[in-house]
Enzyme design. Structure first.
Site, mmCIF file in Angstrom:
data_model
loop_
_atom_site.group_PDB
_atom_site.id
_atom_site.type_symbol
_atom_site.label_atom_id
_atom_site.label_comp_id
_atom_site.label_asym_id
_atom_site.label_seq_id
_atom_site.Cartn_x
_atom_site.Cartn_y
_atom_site.Cartn_z
ATOM 1 N N LYS A 54 0.844 -1.203 0.000
ATOM 2 C CA LYS A 54 0.000 0.000 0.000
ATOM 3 C C LYS A 54 0.880 1.255 0.000
ATOM 4 O O LYS A 54 0.634 2.214 -0.733
ATOM 5 C CB LYS A 54 -0.935 -0.010 1.220
ATOM 6 C CG LYS A 54 -2.046 -1.057 1.073
ATOM 7 C CD LYS A 54 -2.765 -1.338 2.374
ATOM 8 C CE LYS A 54 -3.690 -2.548 2.201
ATOM 9 N NZ LYS A 54 -4.303 -3.025 3.423
ATOM 10 N N GLN A 98 -4.024 -1.337 9.727
ATOM 11 C CA GLN A 98 -4.027 -2.705 9.199
ATOM 12 C C GLN A 98 -4.641 -3.657 10.227
ATOM 13 O O GLN A 98 -4.199 -3.750 11.366
ATOM 14 C CB GLN A 98 -2.583 -3.131 8.854
ATOM 15 C CG GLN A 98 -2.490 -4.463 8.151
ATOM 16 C CD GLN A 98 -3.145 -4.462 6.761
ATOM 17 O OE1 GLN A 98 -3.015 -3.512 5.994
ATOM 18 N NE2 GLN A 98 -3.864 -5.524 6.445
ATOM 19 N N ASP A 121 -10.755 2.766 4.493
ATOM 20 C CA ASP A 121 -11.214 1.367 4.420
ATOM 21 C C ASP A 121 -12.737 1.291 4.575
ATOM 22 O O ASP A 121 -13.315 0.216 4.449
ATOM 23 C CB ASP A 121 -10.567 0.544 5.541
ATOM 24 C CG ASP A 121 -9.500 -0.398 5.004
ATOM 25 O OD1 ASP A 121 -9.436 -0.570 3.776
ATOM 26 O OD2 ASP A 121 -8.740 -0.950 5.820
#
Ligand code: NAP
Length: 294
Positions: A54, A98, A121
């Site tokens: 990412k 994460q 997200d």
């Protein structure tokens, strides 16, 4: 007959070009550089690889990339303080924590510390609610990637029967909402669903996000249906190595499906670039600029 291969890699590359061009325009016209912060807790090897990819993609697109790394035994308060600080940082437009986090940490508390405008997200209750209301700017990355693939390979899905197997917050639930918003007739299945093969055989669009290798069989698939395989499962390749397979028995299914995503190279290829799309959208939204359309 062999179904059309849905080439997620190629679609992702095209979207990447558009994002790179828009990022350059944004910088030239407004001096605005999208900023993505990644937060990694602990040293899980898979999470390390995901975060590294990412960051690399963000940097290659010309984004600012900020990385916070914390030890696996970090105290909850320390993590929350770091997330709040990123939420208050004007140069950071998107924050990615994460997951999964080590067991002693409360993921919901972390999501509550995250500014929903920076929740790239799309996991916070605010963004889930906005999606339900048809007002979301930030949409969950993998479902958004799936919708782009469907747009490219199927076109108008209005009135089609779509089955989503799996009801996670990360994928199944937002995917069902996006399919519904695109006027499909949506069924959601899960581990308690009765007669999954019969549900699957009705589907013009079958989306599998289960996490079980080759679980969906070819004789569950309606001939000509579009099959979207979200699963990523590592299995024994028989030679001491491992290989990745999806949730669909791909080799058999491709003879029945009208179009199908491979694993790897299908849905997975879209996820990171959709995260970058969200970061760009978040940067524009936070600066009162029109949202680019892709
Ligand atoms: P998850 O949170 O583990 O959810 C799995 C879902 O599958 C649950 O809703 C579960 O039902 C359902 N399920 C389990 N066994 C089932 C069965 N026998 N019949 C029907 N449904 C069943 O997983 P996830 O996060 O959504 O991920 C699913 C898969 O997609 C994983 O392989 C993951 O690695 C992959 N994934 C890929 C990407 C990507 O970038 N390509 C992104 C996200 C996820 P219950 O709710 O009843 O337990």
């Amino acid at each position: 007959m062999t179904g059309t291969l849905i080439d997620g890699k190629a679609s992702a590359a095209r979207l990447r070009e558009k994002i790179a061009a828009t990022t350059a325009d944004l910088k030239a016209a407004h001096g605005l550089v999208p900023g993505l912060a990644t937060v990694l807790v602990g040293s899980d090897p898979a999470s390390q690889v995901y975060v590294k990819n990412k960051r690399k993609t963000a940097e290659a697109l010309g984004f600012n990339s900020v990385h916070v790394e914390l030890p696996a035994d970090v105290a909850q308060d320390v993590l929350l303080d770091r997330v709040r600080a990123l939420s208050n940082d004007k140069d950071v437009h998107g924050i990615l924590v994460q997951l999964p986090l080590p067991k002693h940490l409360d993921e919901n508390a972390v999501l509550d510390a995250l500014d929903p405008a920076k929740d790239v997200d799309a996991l916070t209750p605010t963004n889930a609610g906005l999606l339900l209301s048809g007002r979301a700017i930030l949409k969950s990355c993998t479902p958004a990637g799936v919708m782009l693939l469907l747009k490219e390979y199927v076109g108008d899905i209005s009135g089609m029967e779509a089955l989503v197997i799996g009801r996670s917050l990360l994928f199944g639930k937002p995917a069902a909402q996006l399919l519904l918003a695109a006027n499909a007739t949506v069924t959601m299945a899960h581990s308690r669903s009765r007669d999954l093969p019969a549900l699957a055989r009705r589907a013009d669009i079958l989306v599998a996000a289960i996490g079980k290798p080759e679980f969906v069989k070819a004789d569950w698939i309606k001939p000509g249906a579009t099959v979207i395989d979200v699963g990523i499962n590592r299995v024994d390749a028989g030679d001491g190595k491992t290989r990745l397979v999806g949730d669909v028995d791909y080799e058999a299914a491709k003879a029945v499906a009208g179009a199908i995503t491979p694993v790897p190279g299908g849905v997975g290829a879209m996820t990171i670039i959709c995260l970058m799309q969200n970061t760009l959208l978040a940067a524009c939204a936070q600066n009162g600029l029109p949202l680019p359309k892709f």
